[in-house]
Every structure is written in structure tokens, then in C-alpha cells.
Design a protein around this motif. Structure first.
Motif, PDB file in Angstrom:
ATOM      1  N   ILE A 160       0.899  -1.279  -0.098  1.00  0.00           N
ATOM      2  CA  ILE A 160      -0.049  -0.062  -0.070  1.00  0.00           C
ATOM      3  C   ILE A 160       0.813   1.400   0.059  1.00  0.00           C
ATOM      4  CG2 ILE A 160      -0.280   0.183   2.621  1.00  0.00           C
ATOM      5  CD1 ILE A 160      -3.090   1.033   1.704  1.00  0.00           C
ATOM      6  N   THR A 161       1.869   1.300   0.643  1.00  0.00           N
ATOM      7  CA  THR A 161       2.855   2.313   0.879  1.00  0.00           C
ATOM      8  C   THR A 161       3.376   2.853  -0.587  1.00  0.00           C
ATOM      9  OG1 THR A 161       3.563   1.667   3.070  1.00  0.00           O
ATOM     10  CG2 THR A 161       4.798   3.540   2.087  1.00  0.00           C
ATOM     11  N   THR A 183      -2.754  -8.031   5.759  1.00  0.00           N
ATOM     12  CA  THR A 183      -3.569  -7.377   6.634  1.00  0.00           C
ATOM     13  C   THR A 183      -4.758  -7.469   6.957  1.00  0.00           C
ATOM     14  OG1 THR A 183      -3.653  -4.966   7.177  1.00  0.00           O
ATOM     15  CG2 THR A 183      -4.306  -5.960   4.919  1.00  0.00           C
ATOM     16  N   THR A 184      -5.600  -7.088   7.984  1.00  0.00           N
ATOM     17  CA  THR A 184      -6.816  -6.770   7.978  1.00  0.00           C
ATOM     18  C   THR A 184      -7.487  -5.524   7.693  1.00  0.00           C
ATOM     19  OG1 THR A 184      -6.874  -6.454  10.446  1.00  0.00           O
ATOM     20  CG2 THR A 184      -6.942  -8.796   9.824  1.00  0.00           C
ATOM     21  N   ALA A 185      -6.967  -4.910   7.441  1.00  0.00           N
ATOM     22  CA  ALA A 185      -7.428  -3.420   6.489  1.00  0.00           C
ATOM     23  C   ALA A 185      -8.762  -2.924   7.293  1.00  0.00           C
ATOM     24  CB  ALA A 185      -8.085  -3.901   5.050  1.00  0.00           C
ATOM     25  N   HIS A 186      -8.425  -2.628   8.799  1.00  0.00           N
ATOM     26  CA  HIS A 186      -9.247  -1.551   9.273  1.00  0.00           C
ATOM     27  C   HIS A 186      -8.749  -0.134   9.027  1.00  0.00           C
ATOM     28  CE1 HIS A 186     -10.680  -4.342  12.740  1.00  0.00           C
ATOM     29  NE2 HIS A 186     -10.032  -5.088  11.748  1.00  0.00           N
ATOM     30  N   CYS A 202      15.482  -5.123  -5.462  1.00  0.00           N
ATOM     31  CA  CYS A 202      16.556  -4.063  -5.410  1.00  0.00           C
ATOM     32  C   CYS A 202      17.557  -4.411  -4.295  1.00  0.00           C
ATOM     33  CB  CYS A 202      15.864  -2.457  -5.039  1.00  0.00           C
ATOM     34  SG  CYS A 202      17.019  -1.341  -4.988  1.00  0.00           S
ATOM     35  N   THR A 244       2.712  -7.251   3.763  1.00  0.00           N
ATOM     36  CA  THR A 244       2.199  -7.274   4.662  1.00  0.00           C
ATOM     37  C   THR A 244       0.804  -6.993   4.195  1.00  0.00           C
ATOM     38  OG1 THR A 244       3.673  -7.162   6.313  1.00  0.00           O
ATOM     39  CG2 THR A 244       1.720  -6.645   7.031  1.00  0.00           C
ATOM     40  N   SER A 245       0.510  -6.166   3.148  1.00  0.00           N
ATOM     41  CA  SER A 245      -0.447  -5.529   2.582  1.00  0.00           C
ATOM     42  C   SER A 245      -1.376  -6.636   2.137  1.00  0.00           C
ATOM     43  CB  SER A 245      -0.336  -4.521   1.372  1.00  0.00           C
ATOM     44  OG  SER A 245       0.458  -3.496   1.985  1.00  0.00           O
ATOM     45  N   GLU A 274       9.121  -4.034  -7.678  1.00  0.00           N
ATOM     46  CA  GLU A 274       8.762  -5.000  -6.634  1.00  0.00           C
ATOM     47  C   GLU A 274       9.579  -6.376  -6.738  1.00  0.00           C
ATOM     48  OE1 GLU A 274       6.512  -5.236  -3.750  1.00  0.00           O
ATOM     49  OE2 GLU A 274       7.292  -7.379  -4.222  1.00  0.00           O
ATOM     50  N   ALA A 275       9.814  -6.924  -5.604  1.00  0.00           N
ATOM     51  CA  ALA A 275      10.842  -8.103  -5.639  1.00  0.00           C
ATOM     52  C   ALA A 275       9.938  -9.170  -6.086  1.00  0.00           C
ATOM     53  CB  ALA A 275      11.354  -8.293  -4.365  1.00  0.00           C
ATOM     54  N   GLY A 284       0.310  -1.459  14.038  1.00  0.00           N
ATOM     55  CA  GLY A 284      -0.819  -2.080  13.162  1.00  0.00           C
ATOM     56  C   GLY A 284      -1.760  -1.137  12.464  1.00  0.00           C
ATOM     57  N   ASN A 285      -1.039   0.032  12.201  1.00  0.00           N
ATOM     58  CA  ASN A 285      -1.847   1.064  11.550  1.00  0.00           C
ATOM     59  C   ASN A 285      -1.337   1.435  10.038  1.00  0.00           C
ATOM     60  OD1 ASN A 285      -1.663   2.318  14.826  1.00  0.00           O
ATOM     61  ND2 ASN A 285      -3.617   1.364  13.651  1.00  0.00           N
ATOM     62  N   GLY A 286      -0.872   0.324   9.295  1.00  0.00           N
ATOM     63  CA  GLY A 286       0.054   0.731   8.035  1.00  0.00           C
ATOM     64  C   GLY A 286      -0.649   0.847   7.042  1.00  0.00           C
ATOM     65  N   MET A 287      -2.236   0.612   6.908  1.00  0.00           N
ATOM     66  CA  MET A 287      -3.175   1.145   5.846  1.00  0.00           C
ATOM     67  C   MET A 287      -3.172   2.645   5.820  1.00  0.00           C
ATOM     68  SD  MET A 287      -4.344  -1.733   4.481  1.00  0.00           S
ATOM     69  CE  MET A 287      -2.851  -2.380   4.179  1.00  0.00           C
TER      70      MET A 287
HETATM   71  C1  LIG Z   1      -2.207  -9.337  10.764  1.00  0.00           C
HETATM   72  C2  LIG Z   1      -1.892  -7.812  10.420  1.00  0.00           C
HETATM   73  C3  LIG Z   1      -3.092  -7.204  10.294  1.00  0.00           C
HETATM   74  C4  LIG Z   1      -2.911  -5.898  10.267  1.00  0.00           C
HETATM   75  N1  LIG Z   1      -4.283  -5.137  10.301  1.00  0.00           N
HETATM   76  C5  LIG Z   1      -4.096  -3.509   9.964  1.00  0.00           C
HETATM   77  C6  LIG Z   1      -5.333  -2.986   9.912  1.00  0.00           C
HETATM   78  O1  LIG Z   1      -6.391  -3.568  10.180  1.00  0.00           O
HETATM   79  N2  LIG Z   1      -5.289  -1.744   9.689  1.00  0.00           N
HETATM   80  C7  LIG Z   1      -4.063  -1.038   9.378  1.00  0.00           C
HETATM   81  O2  LIG Z   1      -4.013   0.064   8.944  1.00  0.00           O
HETATM   82  N3  LIG Z   1      -2.753  -1.760   9.156  1.00  0.00           N
HETATM   83  C8  LIG Z   1      -2.841  -3.025   9.635  1.00  0.00           C
HETATM   84  N4  LIG Z   1      -1.680  -3.603   9.691  1.00  0.00           N
HETATM   85  C9  LIG Z   1      -0.487  -3.025   9.168  1.00  0.00           C
HETATM   86  C10 LIG Z   1      -0.323  -2.908   7.896  1.00  0.00           C
HETATM   87  O3  LIG Z   1      -1.190  -4.126   6.994  1.00  0.00           O
HETATM   88  C11 LIG Z   1       0.876  -2.637   7.109  1.00  0.00           C
HETATM   89  O4  LIG Z   1       1.409  -1.863   8.117  1.00  0.00           O
HETATM   90  C12 LIG Z   1       1.085  -2.401   5.903  1.00  0.00           C
HETATM   91  O5  LIG Z   1       0.616  -3.414   5.253  1.00  0.00           O
HETATM   92  C13 LIG Z   1       2.543  -2.075   5.384  1.00  0.00           C
HETATM   93  O6  LIG Z   1       2.303  -1.773   3.953  1.00  0.00           O
HETATM   94  P1  LIG Z   1       3.703  -1.519   3.134  1.00  0.00           P
HETATM   95  O7  LIG Z   1       3.324  -1.151   1.795  1.00  0.00           O
HETATM   96  O8  LIG Z   1       4.511  -0.642   4.006  1.00  0.00           O
HETATM   97  O9  LIG Z   1       4.438  -2.618   3.265  1.00  0.00           O
HETATM   98  P2  LIG Z   1       4.269  -4.215   2.598  1.00  0.00           P
HETATM   99  O10 LIG Z   1       2.807  -4.375   2.121  1.00  0.00           O
HETATM  100  O11 LIG Z   1       4.979  -5.262   3.234  1.00  0.00           O
HETATM  101  O12 LIG Z   1       5.029  -4.338   1.131  1.00  0.00           O
HETATM  102  C14 LIG Z   1       6.279  -4.215   0.883  1.00  0.00           C
HETATM  103  C15 LIG Z   1       6.910  -4.779  -0.507  1.00  0.00           C
HETATM  104  O13 LIG Z   1       8.049  -4.428  -0.718  1.00  0.00           O
HETATM  105  C16 LIG Z   1       8.765  -5.727  -1.512  1.00  0.00           C
HETATM  106  N5  LIG Z   1      10.302  -5.745  -1.110  1.00  0.00           N
HETATM  107  C17 LIG Z   1      10.631  -5.821   0.049  1.00  0.00           C
HETATM  108  N6  LIG Z   1      12.195  -5.577  -0.269  1.00  0.00           N
HETATM  109  C18 LIG Z   1      12.387  -5.185  -1.323  1.00  0.00           C
HETATM  110  C19 LIG Z   1      13.386  -5.046  -2.376  1.00  0.00           C
HETATM  111  N7  LIG Z   1      14.622  -5.144  -1.821  1.00  0.00           N
HETATM  112  N8  LIG Z   1      13.309  -4.886  -3.620  1.00  0.00           N
HETATM  113  C20 LIG Z   1      12.104  -4.738  -4.222  1.00  0.00           C
HETATM  114  N9  LIG Z   1      10.831  -5.019  -3.344  1.00  0.00           N
HETATM  115  C21 LIG Z   1      11.236  -5.293  -2.423  1.00  0.00           C
HETATM  116  C22 LIG Z   1       8.025  -6.703  -0.777  1.00  0.00           C
HETATM  117  O14 LIG Z   1       8.045  -7.891  -1.589  1.00  0.00           O
HETATM  118  C23 LIG Z   1       6.650  -6.354  -0.579  1.00  0.00           C
HETATM  119  O15 LIG Z   1       5.406  -6.525  -1.555  1.00  0.00           O
HETATM  120  C24 LIG Z   1      -1.788  -5.209   9.948  1.00  0.00           C
HETATM  121  C25 LIG Z   1      -0.439  -5.935  10.193  1.00  0.00           C
HETATM  122  C26 LIG Z   1      -0.626  -7.245  10.187  1.00  0.00           C
HETATM  123  C27 LIG Z   1       0.552  -8.106  10.482  1.00  0.00           C
END
Ligand SMILES: Cc1cc2nc3c(=O)[nH]c(=O)nc-3n(C[C@H](O)[C@H](O)[C@H](O)COP(=O)(O)OP(=O)(O)OC[C@H]3O[C@@H](n4cnc5c(N)ncnc54)[C@H](O)[C@@H]3O)c2cc1C
Length: 505
Positions: A37-38, A69-72, A202, A65-66, A57-58, A357-360
Motif C-alpha cells: 500500500i505504501t 493485513t486485516t484492513a481496518h 533492489c 504485509t499488505s 517489486e521483488a 498495526g496502522n499501516g493502511m
Molecule cells: C495481521 C496484520 C493485520 C494488520 N491489520 C491492519 C489494519 O487493520 N489496519 C491497518 O492500518 N494496518 C494493519 N496492519 C499493518 C499494515 O498491514 C502494514 O503496515 C502495511 O500493509 C504495510 O504496507 P507496506 O506497503 O509498507 O509494506 P508491504 O505491504 O510489506 O510491502 C512491501 C513490499 O516491498 C517488497 N520488497 C521488499 N524488499 C524489496 C526489495 N529489496 N526490492 C524490491 N521490493 C522489495 C515486498 O515484496 C513487498 O511487496 C496489519 C498488519 C498485520 C501483520
């Protein structure tokens, strides 16, 4: 495998390879590393502002984690407003509340403006205290929220069949299908001219004059700015000492009858349970989450699912478990995420991590902060979330020097599988770290008897990995790198897999 674990998440049907773009010679304005999502929200925001962007994207979009997640979508955080006031002062806590509102608006604007088909729904949230201690915590939360202008109202009833002492509701929260949302954003990004390269890891970056050179498994990418949206940046950085990886567990249940709570729900246990419902394939399911622990610190990760299920069975009329999965998140030392210039960078490389737990919500907010920083050089939230706010901890410099080059002398004498196996009493389906002649090995025996033998040293900072029986992975307790049974890299910050001993080709 489209997710970073062996279990299937409720969103998994939608996680697929998305794009077949290739790397080219041109210089991009921004290279975004990571397709969660980020990364996707940030790339989309920048591309729509006229910047030429590429997502690297690797694995595949939604792999991290996206996809687990549970996406609240809530703007009251794991760090409460009371805690934020106590630690950072009232003005900063107000800014945090403003950031939360802005993040929810970013998501809603994306959904409405582009008519994204992602099951987006506005929701009310209910927070409930189960005992006297939690009642006090709740009272503190309400008081802190009131001071920053975030409304929490006491209510008499909750929609969850859980006995409670006090409860509050928070309006104007939301939920969605995270992968449908991210894929929708990818479509907008591509239509605006953005590039997405999947299967492109990367490995490192170098800043030279005004260009960032990214060395990837598919060649060099050149960009004026780079954003690590990898959940935790690679390399050895102060951020690896100020954030800790945690694992959380989720189960989607079908209930007997049709009594699915409509509100988002949270108790105040430590770790807390979180609930919501979602209609998947025309069937409503209750998603419950909890049982969080530090990565690598649970002897039996399978037991975490049983604990969560047993806990829920006390209260809900459960028909069956439809999905159960777990995933990883990052806890920051001071409770706030780090979003901005990567410490140690010359000013062209950015990172976003430590979302709890707020990464969305914080992932979406990162898009606003990072695009403001890249486009105009400033952001309203720059100081609050500045990654460089942490002072180096004692021993950090020595640690970096020691680990900067990981020397590959592991295969000094080619040990045989038999030697290690003779020491390890491993049953089928089990993984164990085994010590042999001063070295240690990660051994996994498949059902059917095939054995996988790996070096158990994480290539990121040389910690020892631990077995995660629930997701069939080797997890590093230090910084959260994870690997599958073949040693293949699943999660950052490592950029290479565990060394295979049985097939060291
Ligand atoms: C069980 C659970 C429930 C959750 N529920 C919630 C919720 O309800 N609401 C909420 O707000 N947050 C929630 N969170 C937190 C939230 O889901 C995460 O913080 C968020 O998904 C992180 O997103 P991101 O894009 O930063 O990372 P990610 O989704 O982890 O994406 C990172 C991406 O980078 C790629 N990558 C990594 N290294 C490299 C590299 N060197 N080169 C290229 N690509 C690479 C990976 O393959 C991956 O696809 C929850 C977390 C968990 C564990």
C-alpha cells in the motif's frame, strides 16, 4: 506463491502478478521500491502530479504485509492520543490526529474519484474495556482523544457478543479490500504512464551527484529520487535499531446464523483483539486478529492460531474457520512511524516504516508526506515523522562496520546432509536449527521426507533465524527478514536468501 507465507489470506484470490513492464535506460523522477500500500499509493500520487515513476517489486504487487493485513481504516492508533500528548506534547499529538484524518481522506478520495471497486465502506468503530484496568485505559484514551479534537463517545451497547464494562464508539472510520484497492491504484498509475516491474529485487543503491543508481536483479535503474516502501528499508541503518518486527494472527470465521457485527471492534487486552466482517465471494465472514508477539519469539506459531480460535469460540457462534494467516509489522521505539529522508542518505532516498498495526493509514499518509517532500522539499508532518529523529544507539557505528560486508566463507568445508541429519532428530513437517562444528544450520523436513538444509545465519546482520511452523518460514528475530524452506527471501531488510547447503550451486 503470491504472498509471504504458506497460509492463504482472505484477500489472496486477488493477489496475482500484475504487470510485465521491463527496466529501461531512461532516468525516472522517482523509483519506488516495494509494491504494497505504501509504495503503490506513493507512486500513484507522484505520477498524477506529473512525475515519471517506476515501481520495483521483488515479487508481485501485494506480496508483503499488505496481502496479509486485516484492513481496518482507523484514525485512532496503537499509540493512543494520550500517549502521544505525554511523549510529544499536545501540538504534536494534534498534528498526529490531523495526519490520521488526512490519511482517511486520501483513501476515500482515491476510491470515490476513480470509482475503485474495492468493497470500501464507511464504518463506526467500537472500543471496549473488558476489566477494571482496561476501563482506566479507555478513560485515558477518551481524555487524550478529546484534547486533540478526536471524538470518542461512550455507548451502552456494543454489537459484539463479548461481556464488557465500558465501551466507546468512533465514527467515520472505514474498511476495504486491500488488494482490490491497491490493484485499482496500480491501474490508475499505469494509465497515467507509470511503470511497474515485478520480480525485481533492489539490492542496493548509490547516490552520485543528482542521480540515485539502484542495483536490481534486473539491471540498474536510474532515478532522481528513490523511495524504500519495503516495510523496512534494506541495508544496515539506524531504523533497524529503532523498530522491531512483530507477528500478528488473523482468522476469518463463518458464523452460525447471520449475526455478523457491522462495526469495527477492538478490546484493550495486551495484545489486543481486533474484529471486523467482510463479504468474500458473496459470503460474509468475521475476521478476528490478535495473539501478536515479537518475530521469532513464539515456540509454536501454530499454537497462536489455536489460542485465537479458542478465544473467539468463547463468544461467537462459530461455524468454521475459512481462512487463517499471519503477517508481520514493525513497532517503532517511540510509538510513531518514520516517514521521510532515509538516515545516511544525501537527501534523495526516502523510507517509510514503523507503522505498528496502522499501516493502511500510515502507508497512505506516507504518499502525501513523501510526494510533498519530493515535489516541494517540505511537508507539514516532516518533523513529527522524521526518520532521522533517533540518535545512534551505543555501539551502532561498530556494528555497521562489522556487518557492512558479509563475508561468504560458509562453504569452507562442504558438510554433508548426513552429518547434520544424524544430529537432528527431526520429524516430517518440522524445522529446527542444528549446531554442527561451530556453525548452525536451518533444517526442514518435508512431509514425504525430503530435507532442506540451509545456513541459519541471516545475511542482513548475521542473526540466527528461527522456525515459524505456521507459515513454513525461517524468521529473523532481529530485524524481520524472512525466508522460505528453500532459503528464498520473503521479507526485507535482507536482499538475498539463506545459503543452501544441500544444493550450493
Ligand atoms: C495481521 C496484520 C493485520 C494488520 N491489520 C491492519 C489494519 O487493520 N489496519 C491497518 O492500518 N494496518 C494493519 N496492519 C499493518 C499494515 O498491514 C502494514 O503496515 C502495511 O500493509 C504495510 O504496507 P507496506 O506497503 O509498507 O509494506 P508491504 O505491504 O510489506 O510491502 C512491501 C513490499 O516491498 C517488497 N520488497 C521488499 N524488499 C524489496 C526489495 N529489496 N526490492 C524490491 N521490493 C522489495 C515486498 O515484496 C513487498 O511487496 C496489519 C498488519 C498485520 C501483520
Amino acid at each position: 506463491m503470491f504472498r509471504d507465507g504458506a497460509r492463504k489470506s482472505i484477500w489472496q484470490e486477488e493477489i496475482k502478478r500484475f504487470a510485465a513492464d521491463a527496466i529501461t535506460e531512461e532516468i525516472f523522477d522517482v523509483a519506488v521500491i516495494g509494491g504494497g500500500i505504501t509504495g503503490v499509493t506513493t507512486a500513484c500520487e507522484l505520477q498524477r502530479s506529473g512525475k515519471k515513476c517506476i515501481i520495483l517489486e521483488a515479487n508481485n504487487i501485494g506480496f508483503g504485509t499488505s496481502g496479509g493485513t486485516t484492513a481496518h481504516l482507523n484514525d485512532f492508533f496503537d499509540t493512543t492520543y494520550k500517549e502521544a500528548i505525554d511523549k510529544f506534547g499536545l501540538e504534536n499529538a494534534r498534528l498526529l490526529a490531523r495526519a490520521g484524518k488526512e490519511a482517511l481522506q486520501i483513501i476515500e478520495r482515491n476510491v470515490l474519484e476513480h470509482n475503485l471497486d474495492c468493497d470500501y465502506e464507511k464504518k463506526t468503530a467500537q472500543l471496549f474495556a473488558l476489566n477494571e484496568k482496561q476501563e482506566q485505559t479507555l478513560a485515558d484514551m477518551v481524555e487524550g482523544a478529546a484534547k486533540v479534537g478526536h471524538e470518542m463517545q461512550y455507548i451502552q451497547d456494543i454489537s459484539y457478543p463479548i461481556p464488557f464494562r465500558k465501551a466507546v464508539e468512533i465514527r467515520d472510520q472505514a474498511q476495504f479490500h486491500p488488494i482490490k484497492y491497491i490493484r485499482g491504484l496500480c491501474g490508475i498509475f499505469k494509465n497515467a504512464g507509470g511503470r511497474i516491474v515485478e520480480g525485481c529485487l533492489c539490492e542496493r543503491h548509490e547516490e552520485k551527484e543528482d542521480i540515485v543508481y539502484l542495483q536490481t536483479t534486473m539491471g540498474t535503474v536510474k532515478a532522481r529520487h528513490a523511495v524504500y516502501a519495503t516495510h523496512i528499508p534494506p541495508g544496515i541503518n539506524i531504523l533497524h535499531f529503532t523498530t522491531a518486527p512483530y507477528r500478528s494472527y488473523a482468522i476469518a470465521f463463518s458464523l452460525k446464523g447471520n449475526n455478523y457485527p457491522k462495526e469495527l471492534g477492538y478490546d484493550l487486552e495486551d495484545p489486543y483483539h481486533y474484529y471486523r466482517s467482510h463479504v468474500i465471494d458473496g459470503r460474509e465472514l468475521l475476521i478476528a486478529g490478535g495473539e501478536d508477539h515479537k518475530t521469532g519469539h513464539a515456540e509454536d506459531t501454530g499454537a497462536c492460531f489455536s489460542n485465537l480460535e479458542n478465544y473467539c469460540r468463547q463468544y461467537f457462534d462459530i461455524d468454521r474457520v475459512e481462512y487463517s494467516w499471519s503477517s508481520q509489522y514493525y513497532e517503532p521505539a517511540d510509538g510513531l512511524p518514520s516517514i521521510g529522508i532515509l538516515p545516511g542518505s544525501d537527501g534523495r532516498v526516502y523510507a517509510a516504516t514503523g507503522f505498528r498495526g496502522n499501516g493502511m493509514v500510515f502507508g497512505s499518509l506516507s504518499a502525501r508526506i513523501l510526494s510533498d517532500l519530493i515535489i516541494s522539499g517540505t511537508s507539514l508532518y516532516e518533523a513529527l515523522f522524521r526518520p532521522g529523529r533517533f540518535k545512534p544507539v551505543a555501539g551502532f557505528t561498530a556494528f555497521v562496520k562489522e556487518n557492512a560486508t558479509v563475508i561468504h566463507d560458509f562453504i569452507k568445508d562442504k558438510i554433508t546432509m548426513e552429518k547434520v541429519m544424524s544430529l537432528a532428530e527431526i520429524t516430517e513437517g518440522e524445522g529446527k536449527v542444528v549446531k554442527y562444528e561451530g556453525d548452525s544450520y536451518a533444517v526442514y523436513k518435508e512431509h514425504g521426507g525430503k530435507v532442506h538444509l540451509l545456513k541459519s545465519t541471516c545475511p542482513h546482520a548475521r542473526c540466527e533465524v528461527r522456525w515459524n511452523s505456521a507459515e513454513l518460514s525461517w524468521d529473523c528475530p532481529c530485524h524481520g527478514s524472512r525466508f522460505n524452506i528453500n532459503g528464498r527471501l520473503l521479507n526485507a531488510p535482507a536482499v538475498k536468501g539463506l545459503e543452501r547447503m544441500d544444493d550450493p550451486a
